[in-house]
Design a protein around this motif. Structure first.
Motif, PDB file in Angstrom:
ATOM      1  N   CYS A  54      15.444 -10.776  19.489  1.00 39.98           N
ATOM      2  CA  CYS A  54      16.876 -10.670  19.202  1.00 39.98           C
ATOM      3  C   CYS A  54      17.172  -9.148  19.247  1.00 39.98           C
ATOM      4  O   CYS A  54      16.230  -8.519  18.907  1.00 39.98           O
ATOM      5  CB  CYS A  54      17.097 -11.131  17.775  1.00 39.98           C
TER       6      CYS A  54
ATOM      7  N   VAL B 277      22.010  -7.354  18.397  1.00 38.62           N
ATOM      8  CA  VAL B 277      23.136  -8.119  18.263  1.00 38.62           C
ATOM      9  C   VAL B 277      24.063  -7.956  17.085  1.00 38.62           C
ATOM     10  O   VAL B 277      23.704  -7.192  16.081  1.00 38.62           O
ATOM     11  CB  VAL B 277      22.191  -9.392  17.739  1.00 38.62           C
TER      12      VAL B 277
ATOM     13  N   HIS C  90      27.909  -9.065  15.210  1.00 39.98           N
ATOM     14  CA  HIS C  90      28.918 -10.070  15.193  1.00 39.98           C
ATOM     15  C   HIS C  90      29.914  -9.729  14.285  1.00 39.98           C
ATOM     16  O   HIS C  90      29.708  -9.469  13.115  1.00 39.98           O
ATOM     17  CB  HIS C  90      27.973 -11.352  14.568  1.00 39.98           C
TER      18      HIS C  90
ATOM     19  N   ALA D 240      26.689 -14.962  19.223  1.00 37.47           N
ATOM     20  CA  ALA D 240      27.081 -13.811  18.782  1.00 37.47           C
ATOM     21  C   ALA D 240      28.164 -13.120  19.457  1.00 37.47           C
ATOM     22  O   ALA D 240      28.466 -13.230  20.927  1.00 37.47           O
ATOM     23  CB  ALA D 240      25.843 -12.849  18.663  1.00 37.47           C
TER      24      ALA D 240
ATOM     25  N   GLY E 197      25.132  -8.547  22.431  1.00 41.35           N
ATOM     26  CA  GLY E 197      23.792  -8.684  21.873  1.00 41.35           C
ATOM     27  C   GLY E 197      23.111  -9.648  22.499  1.00 41.35           C
ATOM     28  O   GLY E 197      23.817 -10.576  23.382  1.00 41.35           O
TER      29      GLY E 197
ATOM     30  N   ILE F 157      20.038 -12.732  22.636  1.00 44.72           N
ATOM     31  CA  ILE F 157      18.945 -13.304  21.807  1.00 44.72           C
ATOM     32  C   ILE F 157      18.305 -14.305  22.740  1.00 44.72           C
ATOM     33  O   ILE F 157      18.922 -15.180  23.494  1.00 44.72           O
ATOM     34  CB  ILE F 157      19.828 -14.402  20.568  1.00 44.72           C
TER      35      ILE F 157
END
Ligand SMILES: Nc1ncnc2c1ncn2[C@@H]1O[C@H](COP(=O)(O)OP(=O)(O)O)[C@@H](O)[C@H]1O
Ligand SMILES: [Mg+2]
Lengths: 252, 831
Positions: A35, A38, A40, A88, A91, A93
């Motif tokens: 990840c 990220v 959110h 997200a 970013g 993942i």
């Protein structure tokens, strides 16, 4: 060995439904979950709420990670994002080497199938199904072979063999939590996400669940991502991070 | 997958919460099936009743003998047949003779309905006999009057002698038209042939009566369509008495079936919405397990299919039992044997249930396709009303398709759409405005008030559905109740006791006074005279009459001659539909036409007609069209003119009156029977006794009224059940909430008061809006479908309003009394 056999089984099942998961199982990456940066947020305008900011982490196959943090700090949100249950805002993942935001919902589901287990904080058991049926359902839906045996096995391991025919409404919070846990690991996933798995348990039961999780971790090389308030559980994990103001603070 | 879904559904069905949804469905489908099937059977019975007015399901008629081909073809198709020939001839008895309208019939006549006859004179007769056998004839009373004969006497018909066997009192296919008809003589086809009556008939009408399945009739009608000589008549086309009432009742039954659909939709709305919410959680879970969408979709469809199939099976079984009860009652009330239950309405019920279920819960579920599980799980349950409207659009459209399927009438269906949309919009608007207003006041007022407001705000989504469901059920009920009242009102005008039951023709102007004196001795009522002159239409709009719309065949026009009458005022039973009534101070010829007659000839106010009377011709302008109630048993004319233009015409009178002693010997000892008295004092006057006809129409109206009523009361009961389900099913979440509030120590009184206030508010909104919608809907149905007068029905509206405003909180209180009194913990655990 055994693992190899299991993987090829999954491959066959996955192939039958969609091709999305095919590359994932072809080469077993050492990093199962990665990840990078990220962030959110939810809502818009004045209501916008930045839950997570600039989170980066990596989880190797067979490793375990604990995430702690105050309530409302975004743990559940992060876990959902990592498991691919949500997307997200920004970013990157990667799960099993597949970039989640480049997949659509359908492909993400294919990636999760038989490889990812998730224990919801509020369990989300189906109230109209018995404990056994609750565990059985995902196995049957994803066409697992010998589903019934796996389900019975899993319930046995969480110590609920005697409550197979009981409905969730009749089970205590801790028992419900154990059913949810059994449901998550019954299919022998490679990656198990659990949102406060011991949150509703007394010390003894909690202890047994922790043992169970790490037994899975060591015997089947299941990677674990746990959200918890239990610092003792966190300390059992290979890595431990704390969410503070939307950022990860590594504790080790 | 099929197996898996079945197993899943079975497992779930053993648990409690789904049972509520399931039973709501079962009851809804039972109601749907019962009303649907019963109204279908009643409708079929009505088709038979309409057929009686034609003595057949279909009639082929021709001025020439009908080709043998038709009869053969009909028999091949499995149809029943009977033949009749109508012609005029002269009969002799001793030294007297009379012109008769003879009708030769085969032994099977009539195929539908019965002949009424009596062995005595002045008797209303019974219908236990088949038609006249060979060597015997039946005649109407007035022929006996004219010839001075009695049953048992011999009559000379053609070159043979026949015994006058019975007095004919009613033919099923006898129309109410009276002018110019000679008395009826009924004889067997064999006798007519033997007497040589059929050989030289240039002016006879040959008819082939048919009865049997519609498809076979249709085939024969198509066969006859190419034959220019042959005319096909169905009960709908026959301008018979009470045909209107029958078709109105049929429409009413269709509306009843539609109301059942509304009730079904109301019952299913909340059940399916709850089902959909559960299923939404399931979808999120399945998604998180990694189940592919194609499989989820299939699973959803199959589970829904199982649910509706099992619920429909149960519902239809209960529905069949209910309709059997209802039909038995209908049959007893209507004094008919209803046709057997058909499979079609059962299938229809299932299709309706499945369509509604799918329309109500599939679209929102299918929309979950691209959504991530977390979003679905965290989704706020509240939706804005625009979203709601959009979400339930497919359900609305399926409702419309069903409406169309039930009514087979696009215009009506679109109207229903419009009305439903209006209702929904009005309701959403009212709710939105109310909530806005409340929202601003949220922090003011007493704790009770705050509780009400917060509850209303919190449950706006559930409330909206709740309100829609209740008002749908209420609308169904209002629609039916309103139309029932309108129809009964209308029929009462026809049914009034003292409907004229005698007609007189050929009354000379000089005879009017003495006749009136005679009739007064016999205490007749409702005596009405109308002048009548015979004219010929020579031109219409300047075109020779024969060339004007040559295909048209308006009734009452024989040999191009018509009867004119005149009067100052519009007849009581007529209604002006266009143009103006006669301007009194003009000598100019003004013409008022019966609207059905004018429509057949494509005429409207402003058109001109030229009559020739004797050697003169007179041109006039059509100034108005009248809608004539031909069921009223009053003298009525297709053509009326202004009295000023008629002053120099030769005329006779026709008259009608009501005489209660008809059928009995005269009340005053020593006096003759009225009819004999008239014929001996005024031998030229012909009297028609329509008592039997009036009685039959009365009977029919009474049967229709009963059919209407029992269906209405049944639907009322069904609606109450559905409303109970609806009101109650909204209460589950409430129960939890109340329990929680009680846990937090809110006292019982406050809870009670808040509850009542909130529910009364909701009930009022529902009541007002639904009543207005019902008014709009019934206005349209009355004026366009049933073609009857519409009027405000305050008592009904008030009842609806009150029952909504009081019923909603009352029922809620009934179902929730337990909640406020039981231990909170138990309620919380119950879920
Ligand atoms: N979809 C959403 N809409 C609005 N707020 C949200 C949404 N998802 C999460 N939040 C908010 O984000 C914060 C973090 O939530 P969560 O991840 O559940 O916290 P926790 O660490 O307790 O698990 C909370 O304040 C929650 O209310
Ligand atoms: Mg959480």
């Amino acid at each position: 060995m055994n693992m190899q056999q299991r993987l090829s089984d999954q491959h066959r099942v996955a192939d039958a439904d969609t091709s999305a998961s095919a590359p994932a199982t072809q080469q077993m990456p050492s990093v199962v979950l990665a990840c990078r940066n990220v962030s959110h947020s939810v809502g818009d305008g004045a209501d916008q709420l930045h839950i997570l900011r600039d989170i980066s982490l990596e989880l190797k196959s067979g490793a375990s990670l604990a995430i702690t943090g105050a309530s409302g700090s975004g743990k559940t949100t992060l876990l959902g994002l990592l498991a691919g249950l949500d997307v997200a805002s920004s970013g990157h993942i990667e799960m099993f080497g597949q970039s989640l935001q480049h997949l659509d919902e359908e492909q993400r589901a294919a990636l999760r199938r038989n490889q990812v287990g998730f224990v919801f904080q509020s369990f989300h058991l189906i109230p109209t199904l018995t404990a056994l049926d609750n565990v059985l359902l995902p196995l049957e839906l994803t066409a697992q072979a010998s589903a019934r045996k796996l389900a019975l096995d899993a319930l046995e391991r969480v110590g609920l063999s005697a409550r197979l025919r009981h409905y969730p409404g009749k089970l205590s919070g801790g028992e419900q939590q154990r059913v949810a846990l059994a449901r998550a690991f019954a299919g022998n996933p490679q990656l198990l996400f659990a949102d406060e798995p011991t949150g509703n348990l007394d010390h003894v039961s909690g202890q047994r669940i922790i043992e169970l999780l790490f037994e899975l971790n060591s015997a089947k090389a299941t990677s674990l991502v746990l959200v918890t308030h239990d610092l003792q559980l966190a300390s059992h994990c290979d890595r431990h991070a704390r969410l503070e103001q939307g950022r990860l603070v590594w504790q080790d | 997958m099929l197996w898996l879904s079945l197993r899943q559904s079975w497992r779930e069905s053993r648990a409690g919460p789904l049972a509520g949804i399931f039973w709501a469905l079962v009851i809804t489908i039972a109601v749907l099936t019962a009303v649907n099937s019963a109204s279908d059977r009643a409708r079929q019975a009505l088709t038979l009743a309409a057929s009686e007015l034609l003595a057949a399901d279909m009639v082929l008629s021709s001025r020439q003998p009908l080709a043998e081909l038709y009869r053969q073809q009909a028999e091949t198709l499995g149809l029943q047949t009977a033949a009749t020939v109508s012609f005029n001839t002269v009969v002799f008895a001793g030294d007297k003779s009379s012109l008769v309208a003879a009708k030769a019939v085969t032994a099977d006549y009539p195929l539908r309905g019965r002949l009424r006859s009596s062995a005595q004179q002045y008797d209303s007769g019974d219908n236990s006999h088949p038609g006249p056998g060979n060597g015997a004839v039946w005649a109407e009373q007035r022929l006996l009057e004219q010839l001075g004969t009695a049953p048992g006497d011999l009559l000379q018909v053609g070159d043979q002698q026949y015994r006058l066997d019975r007095v004919l009192t009613l033919e099923p296919d006898r129309s109410g038209g009276f002018a110019g008809l000679s008395p009826r003589l009924l004889l067997s086809m064999d006798d007519a042939r033997q007497a040589g009556l059929l050989r030289s008939q240039s002016r006879a009408t040959w008819r082939l009566l048919l009865a049997g399945p519609p498809a076979a009739l249709q085939q024969l009608a198509e066969l006859a369509a190419d034959d220019a000589e042959v005319r096909v008549t169905t009960p709908q086309q026959a301008q018979a008495q009470s045909a209107d009432a029958i078709s109105q009742t049929r429409s009413f039954l269709s509306i009843a079936a539609l109301s059942a659909v509304f009730l079904g939709a109301a019952g299913m709305l909340l059940a399916m919405q709850q089902y959909q919410q559960r299923e939404q959680l399931n979808v999120a879970l399945w998604r998180s397990f990694g189940v592919p969408w194609s499989r989820i979709r299939l699973l959803m469809l199959l589970r829904l299919l199982w649910l509706t199939t099992v619920a429909a099976a149960g519902g239809i079984a209960i529905g069949i039992a209910l309709q059997a009860l209802l039909s038995a009652q209908l049959a007893a009330l209507m004094q008919v044997s209803l046709p057997p239950l058909r499979v079609l309405p059962l299938i229809t019920s299932f299709v309706i249930a499945a369509t509604l279920a799918a329309g109500l819960c599939l679209p929102p579920l299918l929309q979950l396709r691209g959504q991530s599980p977390m979003r679905i799980l965290r989704a706020a349950p509240g939706l804005r009303w625009q979203q709601l409207l959009l979400r339930y659009m497919p359900a609305l459209i399926s409702l419309l398709l069903i409406a169309w399927w039930q009514l087979r009438d696009w215009q009506l269906t679109l109207w229903i759409l419009l009305i439903l949309l209006l209702l929904l919009l009005a309701m959403s608007l009212a709710a939105t405005l109310l909530l806005q207003w409340l929202g601003r006041r949220q922090h003011a007022g007493s704790p009770v008030w705050r509780l009400v407001i917060s509850s209303l705000l919190r449950h706006r989504h559930g409330n909206a559905l709740h309100m829609a469901a209740i008002s749908l059920a209420l609308l169904a009920l209002l629609l039916l109740g309103w139309l029932r009242n309108d129809l009964l009102q209308q029929w009462q005008n026809t049914l009034q006791p003292g409907t004229p039951n005698h007609f007189l023709i050929n009354v000379q102007p000089t005879q009017r006074e003495p006749l009136q004196a005679l009739l007064q001795q016999y205490e007749v009522e409702k005596l009405e005279f109308g002048p009548m002159a015979v004219a010929r239409i020579s031109r219409i709009n300047g075109v020779p009459a024969a060339q004007w719309r040559p295909q048209a065949d308006p009734p009452g026009r024989r040999d191009g001659t018509v009867n004119l009458s005149w009067r100052d005022t519009l007849p009581e039973t007529n209604r002006l539909v266009s143009g103006e009534w006669f301007a009194p101070d003009s000598d100019q010829l003004q013409i008022s036409l019966a609207s059905d007659w004018a429509n057949e000839l494509d005429l409207a106010p402003g058109d001109s007609m030229t009559f020739s009377v004797g050697n003169e011709t007179r041109q006039g302008i059509i100034t108005s069209l009248r809608e004539v109630d031909w069921d009223s048993f009053r003298i009525n004319f297709f053509i009326l003119i202004n009295p000023a233009a008629a002053s120099d015409l030769d005329y006779q009178y026709v008259a009608n009156f009501y005489w209660s002693g008809s059928g009995n010997p005269a009340q005053t000892a020593g006096a003759d029977h009225l009819l004999r008295a008239i014929s001996s004092e005024f031998p030229n006057i012909t009297v028609f006794d329509t008592n039997a006809l009036v009685a039959r129409v009365n009977d029919l109206f009474q049967q229709l009224t009963r059919a209407l009523d029992s269906l209405f009361w049944f639907t009322l009961a069904a609606a109450v059940v559905v409303m109970l389900i609806t009101v109650q099913s909204g209460q589950q979440i409430r129960r939890r909430e109340t329990a929680l509030l009680r846990c937090m120590g809110v006292d019982r009184g406050t809870l009670y008061r808040a509850w009542w206030l909130e529910q009364t508010l909701i009930g009022c909104i529902i009541g007002v809006l639904t009543a207005l919608t019902a008014a709009l809907a019934t206005w349209w149905v009355s004026s366009h479908l049933l073609e009857i007068d519409w009027q405000w029905q305050w008592p009904l509206l008030l009842t609806a309003l009150l029952s909504a405003a009081l019923g909603v909180p009352l029922v809620n209180a009934l179902f929730s009394r337990g909640v406020i009194n039981t231990a909170p913990m138990r309620i919380l655990q119950m879920a």
